[in-house]
Design a protein around this motif. Structure first.
Motif, PDB file in Angstrom:
ATOM      1  N   CYS A 155      12.455  16.876 -11.798  1.00 55.77           N
ATOM      2  CA  CYS A 155      11.973  17.752 -10.730  1.00 55.77           C
ATOM      3  C   CYS A 155      13.118  18.674 -10.341  1.00 55.77           C
ATOM      4  O   CYS A 155      12.950  19.888 -10.231  1.00 55.77           O
ATOM      5  CB  CYS A 155      11.514  16.911  -9.533  1.00 55.77           C
ATOM      6  SG  CYS A 155      10.990  17.923  -8.158  1.00 55.77           S
ATOM      7  N   LYS A 186      15.214  24.898  -5.681  1.00 58.35           N
ATOM      8  CA  LYS A 186      14.188  24.058  -5.073  1.00 58.35           C
ATOM      9  C   LYS A 186      13.851  24.495  -3.649  1.00 58.35           C
ATOM     10  O   LYS A 186      14.725  24.488  -2.778  1.00 58.35           O
ATOM     11  CB  LYS A 186      14.678  22.597  -5.014  1.00 58.35           C
ATOM     12  CG  LYS A 186      15.010  21.968  -6.350  1.00 58.35           C
ATOM     13  CD  LYS A 186      13.854  21.958  -7.322  1.00 58.35           C
ATOM     14  CE  LYS A 186      12.639  21.202  -6.856  1.00 58.35           C
ATOM     15  NZ  LYS A 186      11.540  21.260  -7.840  1.00 58.35           N
ATOM     16  N   HIS A 221       3.152  15.876  -8.366  1.00 57.36           N
ATOM     17  CA  HIS A 221       3.088  16.431  -7.016  1.00 57.36           C
ATOM     18  C   HIS A 221       1.722  16.195  -6.378  1.00 57.36           C
ATOM     19  O   HIS A 221       1.598  16.273  -5.160  1.00 57.36           O
ATOM     20  CB  HIS A 221       3.475  17.919  -7.024  1.00 57.36           C
ATOM     21  CG  HIS A 221       4.941  18.103  -7.298  1.00 57.36           C
ATOM     22  ND1 HIS A 221       5.446  18.081  -8.568  1.00 57.36           N
ATOM     23  CD2 HIS A 221       6.001  18.235  -6.464  1.00 57.36           C
ATOM     24  CE1 HIS A 221       6.758  18.205  -8.520  1.00 57.36           C
ATOM     25  NE2 HIS A 221       7.125  18.305  -7.260  1.00 57.36           N
ATOM     26  N   ASP A 246       7.080  14.782 -13.540  1.00 64.69           N
ATOM     27  CA  ASP A 246       8.448  14.397 -13.176  1.00 64.69           C
ATOM     28  C   ASP A 246       8.838  13.077 -13.840  1.00 64.69           C
ATOM     29  O   ASP A 246       8.144  12.064 -13.695  1.00 64.69           O
ATOM     30  CB  ASP A 246       8.564  14.183 -11.653  1.00 64.69           C
ATOM     31  CG  ASP A 246       8.407  15.465 -10.838  1.00 64.69           C
ATOM     32  OD1 ASP A 246       8.202  16.536 -11.430  1.00 64.69           O
ATOM     33  OD2 ASP A 246       8.501  15.368  -9.595  1.00 64.69           O
ATOM     34  N   VAL A 280      15.644  14.885  -5.479  1.00 62.63           N
ATOM     35  CA  VAL A 280      14.361  15.420  -5.009  1.00 62.63           C
ATOM     36  C   VAL A 280      13.239  14.600  -5.636  1.00 62.63           C
ATOM     37  O   VAL A 280      13.251  14.361  -6.851  1.00 62.63           O
ATOM     38  CB  VAL A 280      14.193  16.912  -5.417  1.00 62.63           C
ATOM     39  CG1 VAL A 280      12.885  17.464  -4.855  1.00 62.63           C
ATOM     40  CG2 VAL A 280      15.365  17.771  -4.955  1.00 62.63           C
ATOM     41  N   ASP A 281      12.289  14.187  -4.829  1.00 63.83           N
ATOM     42  CA  ASP A 281      11.051  13.575  -5.327  1.00 63.83           C
ATOM     43  C   ASP A 281      11.234  12.345  -6.215  1.00 63.83           C
ATOM     44  O   ASP A 281      10.397  12.094  -7.107  1.00 63.83           O
ATOM     45  CB  ASP A 281      10.208  14.627  -6.079  1.00 63.83           C
ATOM     46  CG  ASP A 281       9.537  15.606  -5.107  1.00 63.83           C
ATOM     47  OD1 ASP A 281       9.532  15.324  -3.895  1.00 63.83           O
ATOM     48  OD2 ASP A 281       9.026  16.644  -5.576  1.00 63.83           O
ATOM     49  N   GLN A 332       8.240   9.737  -6.841  1.00 62.99           N
ATOM     50  CA  GLN A 332       7.116  10.038  -7.733  1.00 62.99           C
ATOM     51  C   GLN A 332       7.542  10.163  -9.199  1.00 62.99           C
ATOM     52  O   GLN A 332       6.697  10.412 -10.071  1.00 62.99           O
ATOM     53  CB  GLN A 332       6.409  11.328  -7.286  1.00 62.99           C
ATOM     54  CG  GLN A 332       7.217  12.600  -7.535  1.00 62.99           C
ATOM     55  CD  GLN A 332       6.635  13.817  -6.857  1.00 62.99           C
ATOM     56  OE1 GLN A 332       5.947  13.717  -5.862  1.00 62.99           O
ATOM     57  NE2 GLN A 332       6.888  14.992  -7.410  1.00 62.99           N
TER      58      GLN A 332
HETATM   59 MN    MN Z   1       9.112  18.176  -6.835  1.00 56.95          MN
END
Ligand code: MN
Ligand code: PEP
Length: 370
Positions: free
Chosen positions: A110, A139, A291, A324, A334-335, A338
């Motif tokens: 990501c 980002k 996402h 991702d 980041v993220d 997930q």
């Molecule tokens: Mn993301």
């Protein structure tokens, strides 16, 4: 109305000038000419703007250089799928074909954090025979205090490593038009070791000035995310902004809609719209299950919700999956929650292959019974 000329028509040809004179003589109609340069041929299309309802398309088709005339039956003049419109719904970039009838996987980070993680990721992709990735350098973040990506600083090693592991296309979000030049410069310095697909994020779907700048450049294809709080029609119009500025190599990405009804998922999965976008436009359709779902939760069958959502999109005919992954999701800036683990890549790919085979079998069943 669109007047499509025979491939590779020369604009110096007297027949071309004769046709243009005729079209310009039509009352209250103006013309705008577009060239589509493909790998094998150059296509010239003349758009007739104004009230074309009284025009006789057969008369225009009598001109020898005219291949056919398409009446625009819907919005989205350039990217839309019009009645009897058999224009291609695919394009090639850096050796990869994108279209409404194939499937490309873009697995990756990501957000780029360290060179080591980029290298581990790209090596894993090459081992699985994949040629595309996602790598976020810029980002957009909800909090101004969150990590906003390494920006142009990471581009040299991302592009160098992409070349090393034979990655042909890197999907990369941009948040400002000056990042296009930063990417161009870094690619040149890296000896054009790879290619880039410019991504417009869901927060910028209606940033019209950004859309215009990105649409004006013809070098990179564009991945447009659906806006998470606007109608599908509004998001498709955003795609049309890109095309109306000149770049038609646009892929439309479904990434879930923001609503509390999505709980406990991050966004409400909207992959039932895959066939809708393919019906309304000629754009290849991407799905972003990461996402959309936003968590690594699994059902009692132990299949992750992200894999279930991916399968839903692929079995409905999606043409690209943006997903991702991370070598150490707990360290991701980041993220992370997930991200799938690199070790899960073979499982993910097998699951996608099963869903794609099921889609192809569904198409065969349609031919048999439909
Ligand atoms: Mn993301
Ligand atoms: C992303 O793909 O990293 C991203 C930020 O997506 P979206 O714009 O859909 O939130």
């Amino acid at each position: 109305m669109i007047v499509i000329l025979h491939p590779d028509t020369n604009r110096e040809d007297p027949a071309y000038r004769q046709l243009l004179e005729y079209l310009k003589g039509l009352p209250d109609i103006s013309t705008s000419t577009h060239e589509v340069i493909g790998a094998e041929q150059r296509l010239t299309e003349i758009y007739l703007i104004g009230d074309t309802s009284a025009l006789d398309s057969h008369q225009i088709e009598c001109f020898k250089i005219v291949d056919r005339v398409v009446r625009i039956s819907r919005e989205y003049r350039i990217l839309g799928r019009h009645k009897d419109d058999d224009r291609p719904s695919h394009f090639s970039y850096n050796g990869i074909t994108f279209g409404q009838d194939n499937l490309n996987i873009f697995a990756g980070l990501c957000a780029v954090d360290t060179r080591e993680h980029v290298e581990q990721m790209l090596r894993a992709l090459q081992q699985q025979g994949l040629s595309c990735t996602r790598m976020g350098a810029y980002k957009p973040r909800t909090s101004p205090y969150s990590f906003q990506g390494h920006g142009r600083v990471c581009l040299p090693y991302v592009f160098e490593l992409a070349g090393k592991y034979d990655i042909k296309v890197v999907a990369m979000e941009i948040t400002h038009d000056n990042q296009i030049e930063e990417i161009q410069q870094a690619l040149t310095l890296a000896g054009n070791s790879t290619g880039v697909m410019l991504q417009i994020g869901t927060r910028n779907t209606q940033n019209f000035e950004l859309l215009k700048s990105v649409g004006r450049q013809r070098e990179f294809p564009i991945l447009l995310k659906r806006g998470f709080g606007i109608t599908l029609e509004e998001s498709l119009n955003a795609a049309e902004y890109l095309a109306s500025e000149g770049n038609r190599n646009v892929i439309f990405c479904l990434r879930g809609m923001k609503t509390n009804y999505a709980d406990p998922h991050r966004n409400l999965v909207d992959f039932a719209h895959v066939p809708v976008v393919k019906r309304l436009t000629r754009m290849p359709v991407c799905i972003d299950p990461s996402h959309s779902v936003g968590t690594r939760s699994a059902a009692p069958d132990r299949i992750l919700d992200i894999l279930h959502a991916t399968a839903q999109g692929v079995i409905a005919g999606a043409n690209m999956v943006l997903i991702d992954f991370h070598p150490a999701p707990e360290q991701a800036l980041v993220d992370g929650p997930q991200a799938l683990h690199i070790k899960e890549l073979p499982w993910f790919l097998e699951d996608v292959a099963i869903a794609r085979q099921a889609y192809e079998r569904r198409c065969q069943a349609q031919q048999k019974f439909g």
